[in-house]
Design a protein around this motif. Structure first.
Motif, PDB file in Angstrom:
ATOM      1  N   GLY A   1      14.178  12.395  -3.764  1.00 56.09           N
ATOM      2  CA  GLY A   1      14.386  13.497  -4.708  1.00 56.09           C
ATOM      3  C   GLY A   1      15.342  13.123  -5.834  1.00 56.09           C
ATOM      4  N   GLU A   2      15.683  14.126  -6.635  1.00 59.03           N
ATOM      5  CA  GLU A   2      16.561  13.924  -7.798  1.00 59.03           C
ATOM      6  C   GLU A   2      17.923  13.362  -7.386  1.00 59.03           C
ATOM      7  N   HIS A   3      18.535  14.033  -6.411  1.00 56.98           N
ATOM      8  CA  HIS A   3      19.871  13.649  -5.959  1.00 56.98           C
ATOM      9  C   HIS A   3      19.853  12.208  -5.419  1.00 56.98           C
ATOM     10  N   THR A   4      18.830  11.930  -4.626  1.00 53.31           N
ATOM     11  CA  THR A   4      18.667  10.596  -4.035  1.00 53.31           C
ATOM     12  C   THR A   4      18.581   9.528  -5.124  1.00 53.31           C
ATOM     13  N   LYS A   5      17.757   9.812  -6.110  1.00 54.27           N
ATOM     14  CA  LYS A   5      17.567   8.835  -7.187  1.00 54.27           C
ATOM     15  C   LYS A   5      18.832   8.670  -8.031  1.00 54.27           C
ATOM     16  N   ALA A   6      19.588   9.757  -8.196  1.00 55.66           N
ATOM     17  CA  ALA A   6      20.840   9.667  -8.950  1.00 55.66           C
ATOM     18  C   ALA A   6      21.816   8.719  -8.233  1.00 55.66           C
ATOM     19  N   ILE A   7      21.889   8.824  -6.916  1.00 60.24           N
ATOM     20  CA  ILE A   7      22.758   7.936  -6.126  1.00 60.24           C
ATOM     21  C   ILE A   7      22.278   6.486  -6.255  1.00 60.24           C
ATOM     22  N   MET A   8      20.963   6.305  -6.171  1.00 62.45           N
ATOM     23  CA  MET A   8      20.407   4.945  -6.273  1.00 62.45           C
ATOM     24  C   MET A   8      20.696   4.348  -7.639  1.00 62.45           C
TER      25      MET A   8
ATOM     26  N   ALA B   1       0.833  -1.207   0.000  1.00 64.29           N
ATOM     27  CA  ALA B   1       0.000   0.000   0.000  1.00 64.29           C
ATOM     28  C   ALA B   1       0.868   1.257   0.000  1.00 64.29           C
ATOM     29  N   THR B   2       0.242   2.394  -0.184  1.00 66.83           N
ATOM     30  CA  THR B   2       0.943   3.676  -0.216  1.00 66.83           C
ATOM     31  C   THR B   2       1.828   3.844   1.019  1.00 66.83           C
ATOM     32  N   VAL B   3       3.024   4.337   0.799  1.00 68.33           N
ATOM     33  CA  VAL B   3       3.966   4.558   1.895  1.00 68.33           C
ATOM     34  C   VAL B   3       3.848   6.012   2.334  1.00 68.33           C
ATOM     35  N   SER B   4       3.673   6.232   3.645  1.00 63.84           N
ATOM     36  CA  SER B   4       3.538   7.596   4.165  1.00 63.84           C
ATOM     37  C   SER B   4       4.875   8.317   4.156  1.00 63.84           C
ATOM     38  N   GLN B   5       4.843   9.627   4.043  1.00 68.40           N
ATOM     39  CA  GLN B   5       6.065  10.427   4.163  1.00 68.40           C
ATOM     40  C   GLN B   5       6.522  10.514   5.628  1.00 68.40           C
ATOM     41  N   TYR B   6       5.647  10.121   6.573  1.00 70.39           N
ATOM     42  CA  TYR B   6       5.985  10.182   7.994  1.00 70.39           C
ATOM     43  C   TYR B   6       6.387   8.801   8.525  1.00 70.39           C
ATOM     44  N   ALA B   7       7.540   8.734   9.153  1.00 69.00           N
ATOM     45  CA  ALA B   7       8.020   7.467   9.724  1.00 69.00           C
ATOM     46  C   ALA B   7       7.060   6.909  10.775  1.00 69.00           C
TER      47      ALA B   7
ATOM     48  N   ARG C   1      18.273  11.660   5.161  1.00 69.20           N
ATOM     49  CA  ARG C   1      17.750  10.947   6.339  1.00 69.20           C
ATOM     50  C   ARG C   1      16.373  10.373   6.048  1.00 69.20           C
ATOM     51  N   ARG C   2      15.532  11.207   5.449  1.00 68.91           N
ATOM     52  CA  ARG C   2      14.162  10.762   5.144  1.00 68.91           C
ATOM     53  C   ARG C   2      14.156   9.674   4.081  1.00 68.91           C
ATOM     54  N   ALA C   3      15.009   9.833   3.084  1.00 61.43           N
ATOM     55  CA  ALA C   3      15.076   8.830   2.017  1.00 61.43           C
ATOM     56  C   ALA C   3      15.514   7.477   2.592  1.00 61.43           C
ATOM     57  N   ALA C   4      16.549   7.499   3.423  1.00 57.98           N
ATOM     58  CA  ALA C   4      17.038   6.255   4.036  1.00 57.98           C
ATOM     59  C   ALA C   4      15.926   5.612   4.854  1.00 57.98           C
TER      60      ALA C   4
ATOM     61  N   GLY D   1      12.342   2.070 -11.233  1.00 58.04           N
ATOM     62  CA  GLY D   1      10.894   1.981 -11.430  1.00 58.04           C
ATOM     63  C   GLY D   1      10.159   1.550 -10.162  1.00 58.04           C
ATOM     64  N   ASP D   2      10.833   0.736  -9.339  1.00 56.99           N
ATOM     65  CA  ASP D   2      10.237   0.277  -8.077  1.00 56.99           C
ATOM     66  C   ASP D   2       9.923   1.433  -7.127  1.00 56.99           C
ATOM     67  N   THR D   3      10.581   2.571  -7.329  1.00 57.42           N
ATOM     68  CA  THR D   3      10.495   3.655  -6.342  1.00 57.42           C
ATOM     69  C   THR D   3       9.476   4.736  -6.705  1.00 57.42           C
ATOM     70  N   HIS D   4       8.795   4.567  -7.854  1.00 57.56           N
ATOM     71  CA  HIS D   4       8.014   5.723  -8.325  1.00 57.56           C
ATOM     72  C   HIS D   4       6.844   6.095  -7.422  1.00 57.56           C
ATOM     73  N   ASN D   5       6.393   5.169  -6.570  1.00 53.47           N
ATOM     74  CA  ASN D   5       5.303   5.498  -5.633  1.00 53.47           C
ATOM     75  C   ASN D   5       5.801   5.919  -4.261  1.00 53.47           C
ATOM     76  N   LEU D   6       7.109   5.978  -4.091  1.00 58.82           N
ATOM     77  CA  LEU D   6       7.654   6.239  -2.756  1.00 58.82           C
ATOM     78  C   LEU D   6       7.849   7.731  -2.502  1.00 58.82           C
ATOM     79  N   PRO D   7       7.538   8.193  -1.264  1.00 58.58           N
ATOM     80  CA  PRO D   7       7.767   9.592  -0.923  1.00 58.58           C
ATOM     81  C   PRO D   7       9.233   9.859  -0.570  1.00 58.58           C
ATOM     82  N   CYS D   8       9.595  11.116  -0.488  1.00 59.19           N
ATOM     83  CA  CYS D   8      10.897  11.557   0.054  1.00 59.19           C
ATOM     84  C   CYS D   8      12.114  11.157  -0.766  1.00 59.19           C
TER      85      CYS D   8
END
Ligand code: TTP
Ligand code: MN
Ligand code: MN
Ligand code: MN
Length: 383
Positions: free
Chosen positions: A80-87, A10-16, A54-57, A71-78
């Protein structure tokens, strides 16, 4: 591989605090990389990207599956561009060149080494680095450096306190402290908190809440525990290598708690309860299964970092929630309260800004209920 697939989730919340995060991390290759970036941004005092990584981790840690492609991450919050470039780098090459560059950087390595000493924060580490210091021996040889008491203990016990504490060691310490507090007062309440309450097998220290069921009786409790531990000796006189008890270091901070104050907006600010940061001596004979020490270490004891906090009983639930962590879980609880509920939460209280009133709680469940959150068990708070 077995287990749930990205689409089944299900949808992942932006809040831990709206995610369940166990100690099992299926995305360690990414989160380890992000944690290096968090560190370097912390050293450089750049808050935005630090928080972003921190939020991405934290989001990736909550997933019951491993990310296999972007592609697995397209529904995930938090993320960003930089994060995805590292991934993307990690997915493609098995490692991130940006992260590797940081890891091989002399300033990063030195600051990481210096801040690994108990009592040395980023400010002090940076100061020493700027003086041209690069190693512990250079620091200890520098006559112009005055180490404070905490740092002196940090260097003295460096080997032991930089080594992980095992769950068996944490439980042995609970027995020791339990005995001490119950000798002082029979209505003592002792709770293991921090990482071990979240089910971690290892930690960097052991955290406890100690108080009394009778309100007000907790005043003076920590000094009495400290006094008792100072006098406590774990070995017969002949075999002791120090004339001291099991208390190797103690930094006691008296309570500055004021019931009428609104919850603090600054998370990193410490709470106002009486607390102490300790280093205790733990004997091999006290630990079921033995000490977690290096092979060939024949001392028969080790030093362990222990934190004790002592809230009044009517603040117990808030203190327990605040000290159980993880730090990211706590940050997001407070952010959720403020942003989504117009409430202020900290280790002492929950305040409803709309109703202009404090909300009472005797259990953690009460606090989650006030916030309109599903209850998250401690072992699901490893955000
Ligand atoms: P830590 O002991 O730093 O962290 P941890 O137990 O989660 O992990 P580790 O295994 O590395 O020890 O802190 C535990 C919790 O205590 C954390 O959520 C923050 C909280 N805390 C306060 O609220 N106030 C304080 O003054 C301190 C020192 C910690
Ligand atoms: Mn801890
Ligand atoms: Mn920690
Ligand atoms: Mn701690």
């Amino acid at each position: 591989p077995e287990g749930p697939t990205p689409t089944a989730v299900a949808t992942v919340s932006q809040y831990a605090c709206q995610r369940r995060t166990t100690t099992e991390n299926n995305n360690k290759i990414f989160t380890d990389a992000f944690e290096v970036l968090v560190e370097i941004y912390e050293f450089n005092e750049i808050e935005g990207p630090c928080l972003a990584f921190r939020r991405a981790a934290s989001v990736l840690k909550s997933l019951p599956w491993a990310v296999q492609c972007l592609g697995d991450t397209h529904n995930l919050p938090c993320l960003g561009e930089h994060t995805k470039a590292i991934m993307e780098e990690i997915l493609q090459y098995g490692r991130s060149f940006e992260v590797e560059k940081i890891l091989s950087d002399e300033r990063y390595q030195t600051l990481k080494l210096f801040t690994s000493v108990f009592g040395v924060g980023p400010k002090t580490a940076e100061k020493w680095y700027r003086r041209g210091l690069r190693s512990f021996s250079e620091i200890l040889a520098d006559r112009s450096i005055r180490l404070n008491r905490m740092q002196q203990s940090g260097f003295q016990h460096y080997g032991d306190i930089s080594r992980a504490v095992s769950k068996a060691e944490a439980l042995a310490l609970r027995n020791i402290i339990d005995e001490a507090v119950h000798a002082i007062t029979p209505d003592a309440v002792l709770a293991l908190t921090g990482g071990f309450r979240r089910g971690k097998e290892f930690g960097h220290d052991v955290d406890f809440i100690v108080t009394t069921t009778e309100m007000g009786k907790e005043e003076g409790l920590l000094p009495r525990i400290i006094d008792k531990l100072t006098k406590e000796v774990s070995l017969p006189l002949m075999e002791r290598d120090w004339e001291k008890g099991i208390l190797l270091y103690c930094d006691y901070q008296a309570s500055t708690f004021d019931i009428s104050k609104l919850p603090s907006r600054r998370f990193e600010a410490m709470d106002h309860f009486a607390k102490c940061f300790l280093i205790l001596r733990l004997e091999d004979s006290q630990v079921g299964g033995g000490l977690h020490i290096a092979e060939g270490d024949i001392r028969g004891w080790r030093a362990v970092r222990v934190d004790l906090v002592s809230p009044p009983m009517d603040r117990y639930a808030f203190a327990l929630l605040g000290w159980s962590g993880s730090r990211q879980f706590e940050r997001d609880l407070r952010r959720f309260a403020r942003m989504e509920r117009h409430m202020l939460l900290d280790n002492h209280a929950l305040y409803d800004k709309t109703k202009k009133e404090f909300l009472a709680a005797t259990t953690e469940k009460d606090i989650f209920a006030h916030l309109g959150l599903e209850y998250i068990e401690p072992w699901q708070r490893n955000a």
